[in-house]
Design a protein around this motif. Structure first.
Motif, PDB file in Angstrom:
ATOM      1  N   GLY A 117       0.819  -1.208   0.000  1.00 46.71           N
ATOM      2  CA  GLY A 117       0.000   0.000   0.000  1.00 46.71           C
ATOM      3  C   GLY A 117       0.856   1.262   0.000  1.00 46.71           C
ATOM      4  N   ASN A 118       1.879   1.278   0.843  1.00 47.90           N
ATOM      5  CA  ASN A 118       2.777   2.438   0.907  1.00 47.90           C
ATOM      6  C   ASN A 118       3.444   2.697  -0.433  1.00 47.90           C
ATOM      7  N   GLU A 119       3.871   1.609  -1.070  1.00 48.32           N
ATOM      8  CA  GLU A 119       4.571   1.747  -2.351  1.00 48.32           C
ATOM      9  C   GLU A 119       3.613   2.200  -3.446  1.00 48.32           C
ATOM     10  N   ALA A 120       2.377   1.734  -3.365  1.00 45.19           N
ATOM     11  CA  ALA A 120       1.367   2.137  -4.351  1.00 45.19           C
ATOM     12  C   ALA A 120       1.128   3.645  -4.267  1.00 45.19           C
ATOM     13  N   ILE A 121       1.094   4.169  -3.051  1.00 40.81           N
ATOM     14  CA  ILE A 121       0.906   5.610  -2.869  1.00 40.81           C
ATOM     15  C   ILE A 121       2.111   6.365  -3.428  1.00 40.81           C
ATOM     16  N   ALA A 122       3.303   5.846  -3.144  1.00 38.99           N
ATOM     17  CA  ALA A 122       4.519   6.480  -3.654  1.00 38.99           C
ATOM     18  C   ALA A 122       4.501   6.525  -5.182  1.00 38.99           C
ATOM     19  N   GLN A 123       4.146   5.391  -5.800  1.00 36.96           N
ATOM     20  CA  GLN A 123       4.114   5.339  -7.265  1.00 36.96           C
ATOM     21  C   GLN A 123       3.018   6.255  -7.813  1.00 36.96           C
ATOM     22  N   GLY A 124       1.891   6.276  -7.139  1.00 40.73           N
ATOM     23  CA  GLY A 124       0.800   7.162  -7.565  1.00 40.73           C
ATOM     24  C   GLY A 124       1.215   8.619  -7.496  1.00 40.73           C
ATOM     25  N   ALA A 125       1.943   8.977  -6.449  1.00 42.81           N
ATOM     26  CA  ALA A 125       2.399  10.361  -6.303  1.00 42.81           C
ATOM     27  C   ALA A 125       3.422  10.699  -7.382  1.00 42.81           C
ATOM     28  N   GLY A 181       1.698  11.159 -10.492  1.00 36.50           N
ATOM     29  CA  GLY A 181       0.794  12.307 -10.428  1.00 36.50           C
ATOM     30  C   GLY A 181       1.502  13.655 -10.422  1.00 36.50           C
ATOM     31  N   GLY A 182       2.791  13.676 -10.684  1.00 40.87           N
ATOM     32  CA  GLY A 182       3.490  14.948 -10.824  1.00 40.87           C
ATOM     33  C   GLY A 182       4.226  15.414  -9.577  1.00 40.87           C
ATOM     34  N   LEU A 183       4.654  14.463  -8.758  1.00 38.94           N
ATOM     35  CA  LEU A 183       5.359  14.776  -7.510  1.00 38.94           C
ATOM     36  C   LEU A 183       6.710  15.455  -7.762  1.00 38.94           C
ATOM     37  N   SER A 184       7.024  16.470  -6.941  1.00 34.62           N
ATOM     38  CA  SER A 184       8.363  17.070  -6.983  1.00 34.62           C
ATOM     39  C   SER A 184       9.167  16.801  -5.723  1.00 34.62           C
ATOM     40  N   GLY A 185       8.478  16.515  -4.600  1.00 33.00           N
ATOM     41  CA  GLY A 185       9.242  16.274  -3.385  1.00 33.00           C
ATOM     42  C   GLY A 185       8.512  15.428  -2.374  1.00 33.00           C
ATOM     43  N   CYS A 186       9.259  14.464  -1.777  1.00 33.20           N
ATOM     44  CA  CYS A 186       8.721  13.693  -0.661  1.00 33.20           C
ATOM     45  C   CYS A 186       9.472  14.107   0.590  1.00 33.20           C
ATOM     46  N   TYR A 187       8.728  14.413   1.642  1.00 30.91           N
ATOM     47  CA  TYR A 187       9.312  14.807   2.924  1.00 30.91           C
ATOM     48  C   TYR A 187       8.757  13.864   3.980  1.00 30.91           C
ATOM     49  N   MET A 211      -5.740   7.248  -5.718  1.00 37.17           N
ATOM     50  CA  MET A 211      -5.982   8.428  -4.881  1.00 37.17           C
ATOM     51  C   MET A 211      -4.755   9.328  -4.820  1.00 37.17           C
ATOM     52  N   ALA A 212      -3.586   8.718  -4.618  1.00 38.39           N
ATOM     53  CA  ALA A 212      -2.365   9.531  -4.566  1.00 38.39           C
ATOM     54  C   ALA A 212      -2.180  10.253  -5.896  1.00 38.39           C
ATOM     55  N   TYR A 213      -2.520   9.557  -6.982  1.00 41.79           N
ATOM     56  CA  TYR A 213      -2.398  10.097  -8.335  1.00 41.79           C
ATOM     57  C   TYR A 213      -3.323  11.295  -8.511  1.00 41.79           C
ATOM     58  N   ALA A 214      -4.528  11.194  -7.959  1.00 43.05           N
ATOM     59  CA  ALA A 214      -5.537  12.244  -8.158  1.00 43.05           C
ATOM     60  C   ALA A 214      -5.469  13.339  -7.094  1.00 43.05           C
ATOM     61  N   ALA A 215      -4.815  13.053  -5.962  1.00 40.90           N
ATOM     62  CA  ALA A 215      -4.920  13.938  -4.795  1.00 40.90           C
ATOM     63  C   ALA A 215      -4.307  15.317  -5.017  1.00 40.90           C
ATOM     64  N   PHE A 216      -3.238  15.393  -5.800  1.00 34.45           N
ATOM     65  CA  PHE A 216      -2.603  16.702  -6.006  1.00 34.45           C
ATOM     66  C   PHE A 216      -3.567  17.661  -6.703  1.00 34.45           C
ATOM     67  N   GLU A 217      -4.300  17.128  -7.696  1.00 34.67           N
ATOM     68  CA  GLU A 217      -5.258  17.987  -8.405  1.00 34.67           C
ATOM     69  C   GLU A 217      -6.399  18.408  -7.491  1.00 34.67           C
ATOM     70  N   LEU A 218      -6.838  17.480  -6.639  1.00 34.40           N
ATOM     71  CA  LEU A 218      -7.878  17.813  -5.672  1.00 34.40           C
ATOM     72  C   LEU A 218      -7.370  18.909  -4.728  1.00 34.40           C
ATOM     73  N   SER A 219      -6.141  18.762  -4.293  1.00 30.87           N
ATOM     74  CA  SER A 219      -5.518  19.739  -3.393  1.00 30.87           C
ATOM     75  C   SER A 219      -5.437  21.110  -4.057  1.00 30.87           C
ATOM     76  N   GLU A 220      -5.044  21.122  -5.316  1.00 32.44           N
ATOM     77  CA  GLU A 220      -4.926  22.405  -6.023  1.00 32.44           C
ATOM     78  C   GLU A 220      -6.296  22.997  -6.343  1.00 32.44           C
ATOM     79  N   LYS A 221      -7.269  22.125  -6.613  1.00 30.22           N
ATOM     80  CA  LYS A 221      -8.624  22.610  -6.902  1.00 30.22           C
ATOM     81  C   LYS A 221      -9.211  23.319  -5.689  1.00 30.22           C
ATOM     82  N   PHE A 222      -9.048  22.723  -4.518  1.00 29.90           N
ATOM     83  CA  PHE A 222      -9.614  23.322  -3.301  1.00 29.90           C
ATOM     84  C   PHE A 222      -8.648  24.262  -2.588  1.00 29.90           C
ATOM     85  N   GLY A 223      -7.388  24.226  -3.000  1.00 31.99           N
ATOM     86  CA  GLY A 223      -6.409  25.111  -2.374  1.00 31.99           C
ATOM     87  C   GLY A 223      -6.051  24.732  -0.949  1.00 31.99           C
TER      88      GLY A 223
END
Lengths: 192, 537
Positions: B8-16, B19-25, B145-157
């Protein structure tokens, strides 16, 4: 058709490698799989288990229901018994007989074996000795997998070999062929 | 595209990543660690120069991600549930500032406390911060979800919380990937002042956040991740969230559940679907992994609704993670009579590895404590917490990350002198340093033992921010150089080390003993790699 397997052992005994081999084999057959593992604290010399579920239909729970496992596959005899509540009435208990003793009060081996023999369908083999005879002392986990392979009828034997190639391929041909031998030796030991 | 077999953790990492990830912290913590590790070992992440270095703690991680977001890029923060406590200051305020580039906050809960000191539910925090939550029920959903979450985050700010629990984090299944999206370009926020939380700005931003709540709810109602699955038997309706949904479906092998089900994997809970279920069914069962959050919402304070069942009325266990059998019982599915565990089977708790330096450190502390009497060793979170086990029985407390030093100080303030703190290297730089400063300010008579094994051991050997920095940090914080002792905790130096420990305990002020020896696990791993390299030559 579903197969639910509890893999059991002590942290560091290689049950995740067994799971990975079966996982690769199942995936190459286009089957669904879910495999719940233990990471973190309990890995440090403690009891570890993995729930491995294989099916031709989508799988719901990551955990196997108690009383539902088709097989307990254990690399350590006392650990095999720890998960008995998961075994289905017609399930198989397949275990190594070499104990791993890192605690006080570890039971007598004879009483352990007596408990194992109470289980209707059981296979107990000395995987450590077989692995040592092959000069591959660390491959007792794969020996046990070999013994279990005859009961995992939805996966042909060749696919286990394929799984071993996939998992150990990076480590070179020598390691691959030694593990293939361990797999075969376990399968033959079971059939004797 | 190939099916990937991922945790599950790896799936989220791959999805991120896709999905256009620039940084993992992140800071390591079971069950979250593999997310960062996957990104660190991922070829594409390296090619795309995605930030993937461990942070010193969860708060610095959260703030790093917010900085990346301010600069317009997409970031994911990852830690275990108690890590969110450490990050909470930044997290709570990040919901007010909002984001520029998308931010996902992944918090991995550990119900049943497999490797944790509590089973707090991160959905509570999300509600506290008024943020939407994604709680995947499967590894594929985790990816999606990880793949889609960035757009959701940007949509709602706003940051999006992703909440998972141990069973999903550490369970593997096949994943199918989507098209990779490009990273955002560097761009400053249009509304720049929103990142300055002066009261006047914060009030306006908070108002906006409150206003957004109904949009969050609408989005949940229309989310592809939530579902209303109809059924004929309306005596009971089921609300099943996250992986609770799987345990409900496990009860019906042919997948024909007679009861209507609302599957909740995006929060706020979808009002339209939940109201429909409530109106059509006589009674409701709420199945959720963790705290009875939805159940309490459904019940209300006076409990004057239709019967609502779940963890609060004993239909499901109040504590611990859910299991298939817990749902069998709740839904009246017959269970197989299970075999019992033979009495001869003994518990096999985790223990320190043979050759672990913490063993020698524990013996040294035991020897020195014997002079003053037991009950004065304040420990911390890490492998050395296992020195509670026989044969050592060394430690007396373990509260949270960094608490060893501050609790020892408080006890010394109360008159328990000398008091000892036992802390690991990574935990020290995580949150022990600031506590040491407190002790320095008052020159409190405590002896701090930093058991430095050059790694974050308990989570599997991640890089430690403390490596080669401890002496300078302690000096810089103002510990007297004469009372910073570097020792090698080997058997052959045991007597010498014990004497040093005794001397420092007798000193009426702050002492730090840094016991340095590499973790046996990382040592063996390195030796193996060396052998391999040699063989390849």
């Amino acid at each position: 058709m579903k197969t639910d397997i509890i893999l059991a052992g002590v942290g560091g005994q290689g049950i995740l490698s067994i799971a990975a081999v079966i996982g690769h084999a199942a995936l190459s057959k286009g089957l669904y799989i879910k495999q719940a593992e233990v990471h973190g604290m309990s890995q440090r010399g403690g009891d570890v288990q993995s729930h491995l579920r294989i099916s031709d239909a989508p799988i719901a729970s990551d955990l196997i229901p108690q009383g539902g496992a088709d097989m307990i596959l254990s690399v350590e005899p006392m650990e095999a018994l720890r998960y008995l509540p998961y075994l289905s009435p017609n399930g198989w208990l397949i275990t190594n007989t070499t104990p791993f003793i890192n605690i006080n009060g570890y039971p007598e081996v004879d009483t352990l074996m007596a408990e194992i023999k109470k289980v209707k369908n059981h296979v107990a083999i000395d995987a450590d000795t077989i692995a040592k005879d092959l000069r591959m002392p660390k491959s007792s986990n794969i020996v046990i997998l070999g013994a279990a392979s005859t009961h995992l009828s939805n996966i042909p034997y060749e696919d286990f070999e394929l799984g071993i190639r996939e998992l150990f391929g990076r480590k070179g041909e020598e390691i691959v062929s030694a593990n293939l031998k361990a797999l075969k030796a376990g399968r033959e030991a079971k059939q004797q | 595209m190939d099916t990937l077999l991922l945790l599950g953790n790896e799936a989220i990492a791959q999805g991120a990543i896709d999905g256009g990830l620039s940084g993992c912290y992140a800071y390591p913590g079971t069950p979250s660690t593999e997310l960062m590790e996957y990104i660190q070992h991922n070829k594409e992440a390296a090619e795309k120069s995605i930030h993937r270095v461990w942070s010193s703690n969860e708060k610095t991680a959260m703030e790093g991600a917010m900085g990346m977001s301010y600069a317009g890029k997409r970031a994911i923060v990852a830690f275990k549930h108690v890590g969110l406590n450490v990050a909470a200051d930044a997290f709570m305020n990040a919901s007010i500032t909002g984001v520029n580039g998308g931010v996902v906050v992944l918090s991995a809960d550990d119900p049943s406390m497999h490797s944790s000191q509590n089973e707090q539910d991160s959905r509570m925090y999300a509600k506290f911060a008024l943020l939407p939550v994604l709680e995947p029920s499967s590894q594929q959903e985790a990816y999606d979800m990880a793949y889609a979450a960035f757009e959701l985050s940007e949509k709602f700010g706003v940051p999006i919380v992703m909440r998972i629990t141990t069973r999903l984090a550490h369970s593997r299944a096949g994943i199918i990937r989507g098209q990779t999206k490009p990273q955002n370009k560097l761009h400053l926020p249009v509304e720049a002042k929103k990142f300055i939380l002066l009261p006047a700005i914060a009030r306006a931003s908070y108002h906006q956040l409150v206003e957004k709540q109904s949009n969050f709810e609408k989005d949940s109602e229309n989310s592809p991740f939530n579902a209303y699955i109809d059924g004929n038997d309306k005596k009971l309706g089921i609300i099943a969230s996250g992986i609770g949904f799987n345990y409900v479906m496990e009860c019906y092998p042919d997948r024909k559940n007679p009861h209507p089900v609302v599957k909740v994997t995006q929060y706020p809970i979808p009002r339209k679907q939940v109201e429909k279920l409530y109106n059509e069914c006589d009674e409701i069962l709420v199945v959720e992994e963790g705290y009875p959050i939805i159940e309490e919402m459904m019940k209300g304070y006076t409990n004057t609704t239709k019967p609502i069942h779940g963890r609060l009325d004993g239909w499901l266990p109040r504590e611990g993670e859910l299991t298939p059998v817990a749902l069998y019982k709740a839904l009246g599915v017959p269970t197989t009579e299970a075999l019992t565990i033979p009495q001869i089977v003994q518990p096999r708790p985790p223990q320190l590895c043979q050759g672990c330096s913490h063993r020698d450190v524990a013996e040294m502390i035991n020897g020195a404590v014997a002079v003053y009497g037991k009950g004065r060793v304040f420990a911390d979170i890490g492998c050395y917490t296992l020195t509670k086990m026989p044969p050592f029985d060394t430690i007396d407390t373990c509260l949270d990350m960094g608490a060893s030093i501050t609790m020892a100080k408080g006890a010394a303030d109360a008159g328990l002198v000398p008091a000892i703190a036992l802390i690991g290297d990574s935990t020290f730089t995580h949150s022990g340093m600031t506590g040491l400063l407190d002790a320095v300010i008052e020159n409190t008579p405590i002896t701090v033992v930093i058991s430095d094994n050059y790694t974050t051991g308990m989570t599997g050997g991640q890089d430690s921010a403390a490596t080669n920095r401890l002496v300078n940090i302690c000096r810089g914080l103002g510990v007297d150089s004469d009372h910073i002792k570097l020792i090698n905790p080997l058997k052959k130096f045991a007597e010498e080390n014990l004497n040093i420990m005794k001397e420092e305990m007798a000193y009426n002020g702050v002492s730090v003993i840094i016991a340095q020896r590499e973790c046996i696990q990382t040592f063996q791993r390195r030796a193996k790699e060396k052998r391999k390299e040699k063989a390849a030559e």
